[in-house]
Design an enzyme around this catalytic site. Structure first.
Site, PDB file in Angstrom:
ATOM      1  N   ASN A  98       0.827  -1.211   0.000  1.00  0.00           N
ATOM      2  CA  ASN A  98       0.000   0.000   0.000  1.00  0.00           C
ATOM      3  C   ASN A  98       0.856   1.253   0.000  1.00  0.00           C
ATOM      4  O   ASN A  98       0.577   2.213  -0.722  1.00  0.00           O
ATOM      5  CB  ASN A  98      -0.929  -0.001   1.215  1.00  0.00           C
ATOM      6  CG  ASN A  98      -2.113  -0.937   1.060  1.00  0.00           C
ATOM      7  OD1 ASN A  98      -2.560  -1.191  -0.053  1.00  0.00           O
ATOM      8  ND2 ASN A  98      -2.609  -1.452   2.168  1.00  0.00           N
ATOM      9  N   HIS A 152      -3.081   2.202  -2.572  1.00  0.00           N
ATOM     10  CA  HIS A 152      -4.145   1.306  -2.100  1.00  0.00           C
ATOM     11  C   HIS A 152      -4.811   0.553  -3.252  1.00  0.00           C
ATOM     12  O   HIS A 152      -5.331  -0.551  -3.049  1.00  0.00           O
ATOM     13  CB  HIS A 152      -5.190   2.110  -1.325  1.00  0.00           C
ATOM     14  CG  HIS A 152      -4.689   2.573   0.015  1.00  0.00           C
ATOM     15  ND1 HIS A 152      -4.619   1.745   1.115  1.00  0.00           N
ATOM     16  CD2 HIS A 152      -4.225   3.785   0.426  1.00  0.00           C
ATOM     17  CE1 HIS A 152      -4.134   2.412   2.157  1.00  0.00           C
ATOM     18  NE2 HIS A 152      -3.894   3.663   1.767  1.00  0.00           N
ATOM     19  N   ASP A 198      -5.518  -3.328  -3.134  1.00  0.00           N
ATOM     20  CA  ASP A 198      -6.818  -3.969  -3.392  1.00  0.00           C
ATOM     21  C   ASP A 198      -6.690  -5.050  -4.453  1.00  0.00           C
ATOM     22  O   ASP A 198      -7.268  -6.142  -4.328  1.00  0.00           O
ATOM     23  CB  ASP A 198      -7.839  -2.920  -3.845  1.00  0.00           C
ATOM     24  CG  ASP A 198      -8.230  -1.976  -2.714  1.00  0.00           C
ATOM     25  OD1 ASP A 198      -7.940  -2.294  -1.551  1.00  0.00           O
ATOM     26  OD2 ASP A 198      -8.843  -0.935  -3.011  1.00  0.00           O
ATOM     27  N   GLU A 250      -5.801  -7.967   5.506  1.00  0.00           N
ATOM     28  CA  GLU A 250      -5.100  -8.878   4.592  1.00  0.00           C
ATOM     29  C   GLU A 250      -5.134 -10.319   5.090  1.00  0.00           C
ATOM     30  O   GLU A 250      -4.318 -11.147   4.681  1.00  0.00           O
ATOM     31  CB  GLU A 250      -3.642  -8.424   4.418  1.00  0.00           C
ATOM     32  CG  GLU A 250      -2.777  -8.537   5.657  1.00  0.00           C
ATOM     33  CD  GLU A 250      -2.831  -7.298   6.547  1.00  0.00           C
ATOM     34  OE1 GLU A 250      -1.892  -7.087   7.322  1.00  0.00           O
ATOM     35  OE2 GLU A 250      -3.828  -6.538   6.465  1.00  0.00           O
TER      36      GLU A 250
END
Length: 203
Positions: free
Chosen positions: A144, A149, A153, A179
């Site tokens: 990230n 981000h 994702d 996660e």
């Protein structure tokens, strides 16, 4: 209500017909003139014929009214069945949404809790083997921080897809949060699953 009305009308016609017959009987008993008796008898017969004809017409109308009522009820039942199916479909869609992680499209923690209860109850009843595994992505924060981000994702989506593709139909996969993922392996002893799960390593 319709049946009661039909019964009431039928009773009235029966009473009217019975009254004509009684009147004709009285006329026969009291009459002294044959020609007058014939005339009176003819009048009563005409009255009875009219009563019978009226009754037949009324029965026809009542039968049609009942048919219309039944058709309306059938249409209403069909409409209710369609609405019920729509409600069931919406409820199923809502349940699926409530039990699905929007990012990875796999079961979420709510679904996990329900499945956990089911598997535990099965384990208690039948004492069948049950193995549980937790998958946690190492250094996910660095993904990230370094790539954003959106990349994080996408990483979660790819890993979820990879995990799901290598499970048996009886196995269960859910996103625990962040996660972390949780897997159930019903009818599998823990010793069969010691170490990294097969075919889940990604680049």
């Amino acid at each position: 209500d319709v049946a009661q009305a039909i019964y009431h009308n039928k009773s009235e016609y029966t009473q009217a017909l019975q009254s004509h017959i009684e009147e004709m009987g009285d006329a026969v008993n009291q009459s002294e003139d044959l020609d007058a008796l014939k005339s009176e008898t003819q009048d009563y017969l005409e009255k009875m014929q009219k009563t019978i004809a009226d009754r037949a017409e009324t029965e026809k109308e009542e039968e049609q009214a009942l048919m219309n009522l039944l058709q309306n009820l059938q249409q209403e039942l069909t409409s209710m069945e369609k609405r019920t199916q729509q409600y069931r479909k919406k409820l199923l869609e809502q349940r699926t949404q409530n039990h699905t992680d929007p990012l990875t499209k796999i079961p979420n923690r709510i679904a996990y809790n329900e499945r956990m209860e089911q598997e535990f109850q099965r384990f208690r009843r039948h004492n069948t083997p049950l193995c549980m595994a937790v998958v946690d992505i190492d250094h996910f924060k660095q993904i990230n921080d370094k790539y954003g981000h959106a990349a994080g994702d996408k990483t979660l989506q790819v890993i979820a897809k990879q995990l799901r593709a290598n499970l048996r139909k009886t196995d269960f996969l859910a996103r625990w949060g962040g996660e972390a993922f949780v897997l159930f392996f019903p009818y599998s002893a823990p010793k069969e699953r010691v170490g990294p799960a097969p075919s889940t390593r990604t680049q």
